[in-house]
Design a protein around this motif. Structure first.
Motif, mmCIF file in Angstrom:
data_model
loop_
_atom_site.group_PDB
_atom_site.id
_atom_site.type_symbol
_atom_site.label_atom_id
_atom_site.label_comp_id
_atom_site.label_asym_id
_atom_site.label_seq_id
_atom_site.Cartn_x
_atom_site.Cartn_y
_atom_site.Cartn_z
ATOM 1 N N ILE A 5 0.870 -1.171 0.000
ATOM 2 C CA ILE A 5 0.000 0.000 0.000
ATOM 3 C C ILE A 5 0.904 1.217 0.000
ATOM 4 O O ILE A 5 1.731 1.389 0.902
ATOM 5 C CB ILE A 5 -0.948 0.000 1.220
ATOM 6 C CG1 ILE A 5 -1.876 -1.215 1.153
ATOM 7 C CG2 ILE A 5 -1.747 1.305 1.273
ATOM 8 C CD1 ILE A 5 -2.794 -1.370 2.339
ATOM 9 N N TRP A 20 -3.159 -0.409 11.606
ATOM 10 C CA TRP A 20 -2.406 -0.918 10.466
ATOM 11 C C TRP A 20 -1.577 -2.136 10.876
ATOM 12 O O TRP A 20 -1.626 -3.180 10.236
ATOM 13 C CB TRP A 20 -1.496 0.168 9.887
ATOM 14 C CG TRP A 20 -0.470 -0.412 8.988
ATOM 15 C CD1 TRP A 20 0.820 -0.723 9.294
ATOM 16 C CD2 TRP A 20 -0.674 -0.845 7.647
ATOM 17 N NE1 TRP A 20 1.433 -1.305 8.216
ATOM 18 C CE2 TRP A 20 0.533 -1.392 7.200
ATOM 19 C CE3 TRP A 20 -1.768 -0.815 6.786
ATOM 20 C CZ2 TRP A 20 0.687 -1.906 5.920
ATOM 21 C CZ3 TRP A 20 -1.614 -1.325 5.512
ATOM 22 C CH2 TRP A 20 -0.398 -1.863 5.090
ATOM 23 N N LYS A 21 -0.803 -1.976 11.931
ATOM 24 C CA LYS A 21 0.095 -3.053 12.373
ATOM 25 C C LYS A 21 -0.674 -4.320 12.748
ATOM 26 O O LYS A 21 -0.207 -5.430 12.482
ATOM 27 C CB LYS A 21 0.953 -2.586 13.549
ATOM 28 C CG LYS A 21 2.050 -1.628 13.147
ATOM 29 C CD LYS A 21 2.839 -1.144 14.340
ATOM 30 C CE LYS A 21 3.876 -0.124 13.893
ATOM 31 N NZ LYS A 21 4.567 0.484 15.023
ATOM 32 N N TYR A 23 -3.464 -5.590 11.478
ATOM 33 C CA TYR A 23 -3.850 -6.393 10.319
ATOM 34 C C TYR A 23 -2.636 -6.841 9.508
ATOM 35 O O TYR A 23 -2.612 -7.956 9.001
ATOM 36 C CB TYR A 23 -4.860 -5.649 9.447
ATOM 37 C CG TYR A 23 -6.183 -5.553 10.144
ATOM 38 C CD1 TYR A 23 -6.963 -6.691 10.351
ATOM 39 C CD2 TYR A 23 -6.633 -4.352 10.655
ATOM 40 C CE1 TYR A 23 -8.164 -6.623 11.030
ATOM 41 C CE2 TYR A 23 -7.840 -4.274 11.333
ATOM 42 C CZ TYR A 23 -8.595 -5.413 11.513
ATOM 43 O OH TYR A 23 -9.787 -5.350 12.192
ATOM 44 N N ALA A 24 -1.629 -5.998 9.395
ATOM 45 C CA ALA A 24 -0.443 -6.355 8.610
ATOM 46 C C ALA A 24 0.258 -7.583 9.194
ATOM 47 O O ALA A 24 0.710 -8.457 8.449
ATOM 48 C CB ALA A 24 0.520 -5.173 8.529
ATOM 49 N N LEU A 33 1.998 -7.885 3.753
ATOM 50 C CA LEU A 33 1.434 -6.556 3.556
ATOM 51 C C LEU A 33 2.456 -5.524 3.999
ATOM 52 O O LEU A 33 2.974 -5.578 5.118
ATOM 53 C CB LEU A 33 0.144 -6.429 4.377
ATOM 54 C CG LEU A 33 -0.685 -5.172 4.205
ATOM 55 C CD1 LEU A 33 -1.136 -4.998 2.761
ATOM 56 C CD2 LEU A 33 -1.913 -5.237 5.119
ATOM 57 N N GLU A 34 2.762 -4.594 3.103
ATOM 58 C CA GLU A 34 3.775 -3.573 3.364
ATOM 59 C C GLU A 34 3.178 -2.197 3.106
ATOM 60 O O GLU A 34 2.371 -2.026 2.197
ATOM 61 C CB GLU A 34 4.962 -3.806 2.420
ATOM 62 C CG GLU A 34 6.067 -2.806 2.528
ATOM 63 C CD GLU A 34 7.194 -3.071 1.519
ATOM 64 O OE1 GLU A 34 7.824 -2.097 1.094
ATOM 65 O OE2 GLU A 34 7.422 -4.234 1.156
ATOM 66 N N LEU A 35 3.581 -1.228 3.886
ATOM 67 C CA LEU A 35 3.124 0.149 3.735
ATOM 68 C C LEU A 35 4.295 1.041 3.362
ATOM 69 O O LEU A 35 5.351 0.984 4.001
ATOM 70 C CB LEU A 35 2.486 0.652 5.038
ATOM 71 C CG LEU A 35 2.066 2.121 5.068
ATOM 72 C CD1 LEU A 35 0.928 2.388 4.087
ATOM 73 C CD2 LEU A 35 1.653 2.514 6.491
ATOM 74 N N ARG A 134 -6.273 3.286 4.873
ATOM 75 C CA ARG A 134 -5.227 2.258 4.938
ATOM 76 C C ARG A 134 -5.597 1.147 5.908
ATOM 77 O O ARG A 134 -5.287 -0.011 5.672
ATOM 78 C CB ARG A 134 -3.851 2.858 5.237
ATOM 79 C CG ARG A 134 -3.755 3.603 6.525
ATOM 80 C CD ARG A 134 -2.382 4.181 6.794
ATOM 81 N NE ARG A 134 -2.077 5.324 5.950
ATOM 82 C CZ ARG A 134 -0.939 5.986 5.999
ATOM 83 N NH1 ARG A 134 -0.001 5.620 6.832
ATOM 84 N NH2 ARG A 134 -0.730 7.002 5.215
ATOM 85 N N ALA A 138 -6.368 -2.664 4.723
ATOM 86 C CA ALA A 138 -5.601 -3.752 5.344
ATOM 87 C C ALA A 138 -6.544 -4.808 5.907
ATOM 88 O O ALA A 138 -6.318 -6.015 5.728
ATOM 89 C CB ALA A 138 -4.689 -3.203 6.442
ATOM 90 N N GLU A 139 -7.614 -4.380 6.568
ATOM 91 C CA GLU A 139 -8.566 -5.338 7.131
ATOM 92 C C GLU A 139 -9.246 -6.133 6.027
ATOM 93 O O GLU A 139 -9.415 -7.352 6.137
ATOM 94 C CB GLU A 139 -9.619 -4.612 7.988
ATOM 95 C CG GLU A 139 -10.502 -5.545 8.806
ATOM 96 C CD GLU A 139 -11.656 -6.191 8.050
ATOM 97 O OE1 GLU A 139 -12.144 -7.243 8.497
ATOM 98 O OE2 GLU A 139 -12.085 -5.651 7.007
ATOM 99 N N TYR A 142 -6.914 -8.700 4.624
ATOM 100 C CA TYR A 142 -6.810 -9.826 5.549
ATOM 101 C C TYR A 142 -8.061 -10.690 5.476
ATOM 102 O O TYR A 142 -7.989 -11.920 5.425
ATOM 103 C CB TYR A 142 -6.578 -9.327 6.980
ATOM 104 C CG TYR A 142 -6.587 -10.462 7.973
ATOM 105 C CD1 TYR A 142 -5.569 -11.412 7.984
ATOM 106 C CD2 TYR A 142 -7.636 -10.606 8.874
ATOM 107 C CE1 TYR A 142 -5.588 -12.478 8.870
ATOM 108 C CE2 TYR A 142 -7.658 -11.671 9.758
ATOM 109 C CZ TYR A 142 -6.637 -12.605 9.757
ATOM 110 O OH TYR A 142 -6.664 -13.660 10.617
#
Length: 156
Positions: A5, A20-21, A23-24, A33-35, A134, A138-139, A142
């Motif tokens: 993302i 964010w963290k 779900y990542a 998953l990377e931001l 974001r 992410a959710e 997932y």
């Protein structure tokens, strides 16, 4: 396959970082998953919104891995449900390509950048604050993975 993302915006509140963290870290290594946060153009620079989006588009392009499939998040993009996203995720996983989701800043994404993407996706009919986008994305990624793999997180 890596899900990346690229989002315009930095220095997010702690609740955004935590969401964010959460779900990542749930996604496995083969669907990581990377931001990548992109510095927004200063809104007091005297530039027009078009000029600011173009400057941000250049930063987004520089952060995008070559050969990645690019999907712009856009209010006029394709409206899909989570099960359809799961099917897309399965197709993307089979391609072996990295998948990049682009989230614009306060003014959105540059028009030419959106046109250059392979797809445009609409997350919601509602207007969401960019930091929340974001987390929602992410959710949903997932959840799509959970559907694809039969994980009990998604209960129909």
């Amino acid at each position: 396959m890596k899900l990346i993302i690229i989002a315009v915006g930095n220095r997010m509140p702690s609740w955004v970082e935590a969401g964010w963290k959460d779900y990542a870290k749930r996604l496995p290594a083969d669907c990581m998953l990377e931001l990548k946060e992109i510095k927004p153009e200063p809104r007091n620079s005297g530039k027009t919104p078009t000029q600011m989006m173009l400057a941000e588009a250049r930063r987004i392009e520089a952060a995008t891995p070559s050969g990645a499939l690019r999907i712009a998040l856009d209010e006029h993009g394709k409206d899909i449900d989570t099960v359809e996203l799961s099917h897309e995720l399965e197709i993307w996983r089979g391609s072996g390509q990295d998948i990049v989701f682009l989230i614009g800043g306060p003014d959105g994404l540059d028009a030419e950048l959106k046109q250059s993407c392979q797809s445009r996706l609409r997350l919601s009919s509602l207007t969401l604050p960019h930091p929340m986008v974001r987390i929602v994305l992410a959710e949903q990624l997932y959840r799509a993975w959970a559907i694809m793999t039969g994980h009990p997180y998604h209960r129909a």
